[in-house]
Structure formats: structure tokens, C-alpha cells
Design a protein around this motif. Structure first.
Motif, mmCIF file in Angstrom:
data_model
loop_
_atom_site.group_PDB
_atom_site.id
_atom_site.type_symbol
_atom_site.label_atom_id
_atom_site.label_comp_id
_atom_site.label_asym_id
_atom_site.label_seq_id
_atom_site.Cartn_x
_atom_site.Cartn_y
_atom_site.Cartn_z
ATOM 1 N N ASP A 82 0.807 -1.208 -0.032
ATOM 2 C CA ASP A 82 -0.071 -0.055 -0.087
ATOM 3 C C ASP A 82 0.864 1.168 -0.067
ATOM 4 O OD1 ASP A 82 -2.290 -1.442 0.287
ATOM 5 O OD2 ASP A 82 -2.016 -1.724 2.359
ATOM 6 N N VAL A 83 2.176 1.159 0.421
ATOM 7 C CA VAL A 83 2.889 2.304 0.566
ATOM 8 C C VAL A 83 4.406 1.787 0.271
ATOM 9 C CG1 VAL A 83 3.367 2.408 2.909
ATOM 10 C CG2 VAL A 83 3.658 4.398 1.679
ATOM 11 N N ILE A 84 5.306 2.470 -0.143
ATOM 12 C CA ILE A 84 6.747 2.001 -0.292
ATOM 13 C C ILE A 84 7.641 3.061 0.144
ATOM 14 C CG2 ILE A 84 8.594 1.435 -1.749
ATOM 15 C CD1 ILE A 84 6.508 0.640 -3.791
ATOM 16 N N LEU A 85 8.535 2.945 1.552
ATOM 17 C CA LEU A 85 9.288 3.600 1.957
ATOM 18 C C LEU A 85 10.601 3.630 1.486
ATOM 19 C CD1 LEU A 85 8.214 2.797 5.644
ATOM 20 C CD2 LEU A 85 6.976 4.364 4.177
ATOM 21 N N ALA A 86 11.126 4.707 1.067
ATOM 22 C CA ALA A 86 12.430 5.014 0.684
ATOM 23 C C ALA A 86 13.076 6.517 1.209
ATOM 24 C CB ALA A 86 12.611 4.960 -0.803
ATOM 25 N N ALA A 87 13.071 6.631 2.487
ATOM 26 C CA ALA A 87 13.263 7.928 2.954
ATOM 27 C C ALA A 87 14.650 8.275 2.899
ATOM 28 C CB ALA A 87 12.644 8.287 4.342
ATOM 29 N N TYR A 88 15.304 6.958 3.147
ATOM 30 C CA TYR A 88 16.882 7.044 3.170
ATOM 31 C C TYR A 88 17.335 5.952 1.812
ATOM 32 C CZ TYR A 88 21.686 6.078 4.078
ATOM 33 O OH TYR A 88 23.191 6.163 4.134
ATOM 34 N N SER A 89 17.625 6.774 0.942
ATOM 35 C CA SER A 89 17.753 5.698 -0.183
ATOM 36 C C SER A 89 18.648 6.634 -1.472
ATOM 37 C CB SER A 89 16.520 5.679 -1.090
ATOM 38 O OG SER A 89 15.841 6.676 -1.479
ATOM 39 N N GLY A 90 18.812 5.898 -2.515
ATOM 40 C CA GLY A 90 19.458 6.264 -3.578
ATOM 41 C C GLY A 90 18.825 6.581 -5.003
ATOM 42 N N LEU A 91 17.340 6.497 -4.614
ATOM 43 C CA LEU A 91 16.338 6.333 -5.656
ATOM 44 C C LEU A 91 16.490 7.495 -6.844
ATOM 45 C CD1 LEU A 91 12.802 6.033 -4.134
ATOM 46 C CD2 LEU A 91 14.547 4.082 -4.758
ATOM 47 N N ILE A 123 3.390 1.107 -8.826
ATOM 48 C CA ILE A 123 2.931 -0.178 -7.747
ATOM 49 C C ILE A 123 2.133 0.664 -6.686
ATOM 50 C CG2 ILE A 123 3.932 -2.046 -6.463
ATOM 51 C CD1 ILE A 123 6.443 -1.795 -8.310
ATOM 52 N N ALA A 124 2.545 1.585 -5.941
ATOM 53 C CA ALA A 124 2.245 2.112 -4.764
ATOM 54 C C ALA A 124 2.839 3.318 -4.365
ATOM 55 C CB ALA A 124 2.544 1.273 -3.551
ATOM 56 N N PRO A 125 2.150 4.339 -3.668
ATOM 57 C CA PRO A 125 2.761 5.609 -3.414
ATOM 58 C C PRO A 125 4.152 5.601 -2.763
ATOM 59 C CG PRO A 125 0.695 5.647 -2.435
ATOM 60 C CD PRO A 125 0.793 4.218 -2.997
ATOM 61 N N VAL A 126 5.138 6.150 -2.960
ATOM 62 C CA VAL A 126 6.401 6.243 -2.509
ATOM 63 C C VAL A 126 6.802 7.394 -1.898
ATOM 64 C CG1 VAL A 126 8.886 5.834 -3.378
ATOM 65 C CG2 VAL A 126 6.908 4.758 -4.772
ATOM 66 N N VAL A 127 7.603 7.279 -0.630
ATOM 67 C CA VAL A 127 8.396 8.218 -0.013
ATOM 68 C C VAL A 127 9.865 8.122 -0.152
ATOM 69 C CG1 VAL A 127 8.542 9.276 2.268
ATOM 70 C CG2 VAL A 127 6.352 8.390 1.755
ATOM 71 N N ALA A 128 10.329 9.210 -0.932
ATOM 72 C CA ALA A 128 11.625 9.302 -1.121
ATOM 73 C C ALA A 128 12.381 10.332 -0.010
ATOM 74 C CB ALA A 128 11.968 9.753 -2.582
ATOM 75 N N TYR A 129 13.533 10.592 -0.161
ATOM 76 C CA TYR A 129 14.435 11.354 0.464
ATOM 77 C C TYR A 129 14.143 12.854 0.519
ATOM 78 C CZ TYR A 129 16.720 11.035 -3.994
ATOM 79 O OH TYR A 129 17.013 11.096 -5.384
ATOM 80 N N LYS A 130 14.343 13.609 1.431
ATOM 81 C CA LYS A 130 13.704 14.842 1.378
ATOM 82 C C LYS A 130 14.607 15.807 0.482
ATOM 83 C CE LYS A 130 10.842 17.458 3.614
ATOM 84 N NZ LYS A 130 9.270 17.285 3.689
ATOM 85 N N GLU A 131 15.912 15.688 0.356
ATOM 86 C CA GLU A 131 16.570 16.519 -0.251
ATOM 87 C C GLU A 131 17.914 15.865 -1.109
ATOM 88 O OE1 GLU A 131 18.578 19.638 2.281
ATOM 89 O OE2 GLU A 131 16.895 20.330 2.855
ATOM 90 N N THR A 132 18.661 14.855 -0.488
ATOM 91 C CA THR A 132 19.574 14.224 -1.318
ATOM 92 C C THR A 132 19.655 12.854 -1.280
ATOM 93 O OG1 THR A 132 21.017 16.255 -0.800
ATOM 94 C CG2 THR A 132 22.267 14.360 -1.750
ATOM 95 N N ALA A 133 20.129 12.222 -2.289
ATOM 96 C CA ALA A 133 20.337 10.831 -2.339
ATOM 97 C C ALA A 133 21.225 10.346 -1.291
ATOM 98 C CB ALA A 133 20.572 10.218 -3.555
ATOM 99 N N TRP A 134 21.066 9.390 -0.507
ATOM 100 C CA TRP A 134 21.697 8.838 0.611
ATOM 101 C C TRP A 134 22.215 10.042 1.542
ATOM 102 C CZ3 TRP A 134 20.998 4.091 0.547
ATOM 103 C CH2 TRP A 134 20.789 3.173 -0.551
#
Length: 341
Positions: free
Chosen positions: A129-138, A149-160
């Protein structure tokens, strides 16, 4: 599988999920009751804006450590990235994650093999239902594909570049547990403060994190800048950034920089060196005619972490690893600080 075919499979899987959901969706009143007082959440991040319309029941995570947030809050993901660094028993789980799953009496979630990047098909198969990736290199492409696939939460400013507090804030908000996330942050901050107080020699010392040191060629040295989460954790423990590292970091947004060993005297303001390696690395630094002149090397004020072990992995702080490694890590830094005095 060619990318075009892979995306077709993902799209088909997404349509299948949507179809299954449509067939099993309760009547509006029943759905409202299931969601309770859920209010749609909108989160802005570096790759777009994500709105989570209904309460997530099936949580998936990708990339490093995002699964630790729901686990710390008692929510077991349906799928998460397998550990590909520091996994000393090759079960795909770091020890603090395994301990938490045991504590929750939960089976191991589906583990995504990210050796060659995100396994989009495997993620889709978990029907999140949701994909968490707040700390990631997306990348933007990764984000767009996952968003099918589902709503995605990415990083706020910079990858990793997401600090551990912000990782908790973003991921906990996305699953409707923002208050619990804040409480977790406060609990970890208290634990860090109490541990740092046990090792007063750390306070005020300056530290740098050497990385990718080649003992066969010490003509250059690389170090993490102040933008890396490993060095950010130094401040939590009471350490300070040397002016040499802070000034070099001000002119870049990179996480690491490389400098000629001939300019090693620039690091004369470094009290402690933290690095990955074995005794051979310390011996090489000590024997090098240039690097041995660095005060931290001359005094032996070196924290030498085994890079492939859980201890070395936990130098990059995550919600569950902090408690697991904190005292051991602070003790090693304290021993190095004592030598610097």
C-alpha cells in the motif's frame, strides 16, 4: 530481462493488484470504518509529492534500513531489501533486524535482492500500500517505476543523505505513526546522550572518517564530508568537525572527497581518525612518510572498524542499529580520544 519487458511485467502486476483490490474493496462505509480517523497524508520530497489516501496495511521498503522504522514501531513490512553489507551469516538480515523480528514473533518478510538495483517485480509481487525509501539512492526513474506500484516516500533533499532522525520522521509519517516516530527519536536521543556521558573524553574532540584507503597506494586519501550520515553521527556523540573537513565540505554536496597525501598537513586539526580496515591499514598509515605526520596517526588515535562486520556497518546510524552498537562504538572512540590527549 530487458527493461521494456520488465516494465511491462510491472505494469501487468500493478493492474492485477488494482483488479484484486477492486474485487475485494469493502463498501464505502466499511472502508471508512477500516481506515478509522485516517486523514490523507501528503509528503513532499526531492522526487515529487506523494499522497497516501488510505491507511497503509501492507508496507514495503527498498534500499538501506528503511524497514527499521516500521519494525521499531511494531509494524512488520511485507517486503524489504536484503542486507548486502555487514551480513556476517548471509541470511539477508543484520543482527539488530533479526532480533527485532524475533521480539515481534514475526517471520522474515520477503527479502528483495538489490545486488543489481531494485527488483521492481519482487516489490510489485508483495502488493504494498506504500513504499518507504526516505533513506535511499532512488533515481527519478526508480521513483516513477515504483510509483506505478504504490505511493513512494523518497528522501527530502539528497540521495543517501537523509539523517537518521529525518528517516524516522518521513517513514513514520507515511504509515500514520508520526507521534510514535517522534517518541522513538526522543528515546534514541536520550540513549545517545546517556552513553556519551559515560565517555567524557570524546566531548569536543575533532574527528574525520577516512574511507576507501588503498594500502598499496597511499598517494591519495579519501574522506567522508560533513554531508555523510556517518560523520553526522559524530556530532550526536559529542565530537566536532575539524575546520579542515568542514571547509572542504562547504564547497561541495558530495559525500566524500579525495586529497593528495602531499597535503596531509591540512588535517593537522584532526584528533581522531575513524576508518574501515584491519591492522595492516593502521600499519600502512603509520609507516607512510606523509600520512604518519598527521597528529591522529602519530598518536595512534585511530578507530579501526571491521568494514564487513555488523559493527562497521552500524557506523552509519539507523533506527535499530544505534542501540545495538552504541556503547561499543563510543568505547572505541573514547579509547582513541584518550590517546589524543
Amino acid at each position: 530481462m530487458p527493461r521494456a519487458s520488465r516494465l511491462a511485467v510491472i505494469s501487468a502486476a500493478t493492474l492485477l493488484v488494482a483488479g484484486l483490490t477492486a474485487c475485494s474493496t469493502p463498501a464505502p462505509s466499511a472502508q471508512a470504518e477500516a481506515d478509522g480517523d485516517w486523514t490523507p497524508i501528503t509528503i513532499e520530497h526531492a522526487l515529487g509529492t506523494t499522497t497516501i489516501e488510505t491507511k497503509p496495511e501492507r508496507v514495503a521498503t527498498v534500499n538501506w534500513a528503511n524497514h527499521e522504522v516500521p519494525l521499531a514501531l511494531g509494524v512488520v513490512p511485507v517486503g524489504m531489501a536484503a542486507a548486502n553489507f555487514g551480513d556476517d551469516d548471509s541470511d539477508g538480515l543484520l543482527p539488530w533486524v533479526k532480533e527485532k523480528l524475533d521480539e515481534l514473533d514475526a517471520e522474515t518478510p520477503v527479502l528483495f535482492d538489490e545486488t543489481d538495483g531494485i527488483d521492481f517485480e519482487a516489490v510489485a509481487d508483495t502488493q504494498p500500500d506504500v513504499i518507504l525509501a526516505a533513506y535511499s539512492g532512488l533515481t527519478q526513474e526508480d521513483y516513477d517505476t515504483l510509483s506505478e506500484i504504490a505511493p513512494v516516500v523518497a528522501y527530502k533533499e539528497t540521495a543517501w543523505g537523509t539523517p537518521w532522525r529525518e528517516m524516522i520522521e518521513l517513514n513514520s509519517e507515511a504509515i500514520g505513526l508520526a507521534d510514535e516516530g517522534d517518541a522513538l527519536i526522543a528515546e534514541l536521543e536520550d540513549e545517545i546522550a546517556a552513553t556519551a556521558a559515560k565517555y567524557p573524553s570524546i566531548a569536543g574532540k575533532t574527528a574525520m572518517f577516512l574511507t576507501h584507503v588503498d594500502t598499496a597506494d597511499l598517494s591519495e586519501v579519501s574522506f567522508y564530508t560533513t554531508h555523510d550520515t556517518r560523520t553526522m553521527f559524530f556530532e550526536d556523540l559529542g565530537l566536532e568537525f575539524p575546520a579542515s573537513i568542514a571547509e572542504a565540505s562547504d564547497s561541495t554536496d558530495k559525500f566524500s572527497l579525495t586529497q593528495s597525501a602531499e597535503q596531509a598537513d591540512a588535517f593537522g586539526d584532526v584528533d581522531i581518525i575513524v576508518t574501515y580496515g584491519g591492522d595492516d591499514l593502521v600499519a600502512a598509515l603509520t609507516a607512510d612518510p606523509l600520512l604518519s605526520q598527521m597528529p591522529a596517526v602519530a598518536s595512534g588515535s585511530i578507530v579501526n572498524l571491521p568494514g564487513t562486520s555488523p559493527l562497521g556497518t552500524a557506523a552509519n546510524p539507523t533506527p535499530l542499529s544505534i542501540s545495538w552498537v552504541l556503547d561499543d562504538y563510543a568505547s572505541l572512540i573514547s579509547q582513541a580520544a584518550d590517546k589524543a590527549e
